[in-house]
Design an enzyme around this catalytic site. Sequence first.
Site, mmCIF file in Angstrom:
data_model
loop_
_atom_site.group_PDB
_atom_site.id
_atom_site.type_symbol
_atom_site.label_atom_id
_atom_site.label_comp_id
_atom_site.label_asym_id
_atom_site.label_seq_id
_atom_site.Cartn_x
_atom_site.Cartn_y
_atom_site.Cartn_z
ATOM 1 C CG ASP A 91 72.073 -6.435 -20.267
ATOM 2 O OD1 ASP A 91 71.020 -7.102 -20.164
ATOM 3 O OD2 ASP A 91 72.433 -5.919 -21.341
ATOM 4 C CD GLU A 149 68.113 -7.351 -24.930
ATOM 5 O OE1 GLU A 149 67.878 -7.354 -26.152
ATOM 6 O OE2 GLU A 149 68.116 -6.307 -24.232
#
Length: 413
Positions: A91, A149
């Site tokens: 991400d 994350e």
Amino acid sequence: MVSTPLTPLSTHPARIRAEIQALHPQIVEWRRHLHQWPELGFREQLTAEFVSQKLQAWGIEHQTGIARTGIVAVIPGTRPGPVLAIRADMDALPIQEENDVPYRSQHDGVMHACGHDGHTAIALATACYLSQHRDSFAGTVKLIFQPAEEGPGGAKPMIEAGVLNNPDVDAIIGLHLWNFLPLGTVGIRSGPLMAAVELFDCTISGKGGHGAIPQHSIDSIVVGAQVVSALQTIVARNVDPIESAVVTVGKFHAGTANNVIAANARLSGTVRYFNPQYEGFFGDRIQQIIQGICQAHGASFDLEYRSLYPPVINDDRIASMIRSVAEHVVETPTGIVPQCQTMGGEDMSFFLQQVPGCYFFLGSANLSRGLSFPHHHPQFDFDETALGMGVEIFVRCVEKFFNDNPIRSYSGR
């Protein structure tokens, strides 16, 4: 994909095998593609599709859609043995990129400002290499491409979805490109590497009034100011001075005018610590302090306290294995940074709570090229030479793990 000159793989090329050196331009191309099309947590559809297409092209069995956008790939060796997992996060962050590079983000307000594009590219290259060298290891490599994350956290839902099972993972490793270390270094240590992350939001309710007539009011700013000061005593007087911890109030909002006493004040902050014994302690202590100060002033409060990630704690055996591997890739002893730690947090911690493993930092800063902005900065970028080094370390870890098997509990599954 915009064509642009690639960073040459020049740092210790003799220590990076020829096949990985040859793969380096593709790794950089993958990273730059991912950098151009960043996506926020649990929205990594384009990223997951890109990863899946590569894995499919290499004939690697994989499952998509885990915890919404996560992927797990399985690469069996030619002989049975233990299972080693490699984790990479995918991400990006809600940051507007300020870099003037051909591969800058094409998604307005979203940027790979923490190196996750590099983590994904390194894991892809590792998968590509291992798929062509299955006879070099006895066992199974499981690659976990994790969403979110940066928040709210994708590791825990992936674990709950069973990514550490079928086949059961014996150990797990992962890396973080790290602009606080120069290119050609590896930060690795046994035990705590990164801190637990806990957050709090508090609203203090007093009684508003005129600033010239304070006796008829309960000043929430005065109460809040005392709370901010008192919270600093937790680390100073309640935590063992040998331990490390942080209590930070990052937001304080109150008031609307110069001559008006604010009825409400809102405080927000974070807590960080390494030692798991402090789990639950800070939340209780913060509540006690706020309650006592509010009671003394006749104010009330509402406190929301939440634990985000536990501390990242490395297994001694796996950390030792990675350290011995890294010594063959970087110059020693200067290339190994043994006591590297940060109060930053990472949800790799959830994986390390379940199986032995190690998370480590791969130096990626290059001051001479202006590639030294910190993580989460709108001008963050890193020296792409580190990508090939990361692949080499991962591949060597696979070879050493299956040859030396530091997890002695393996029973020959």
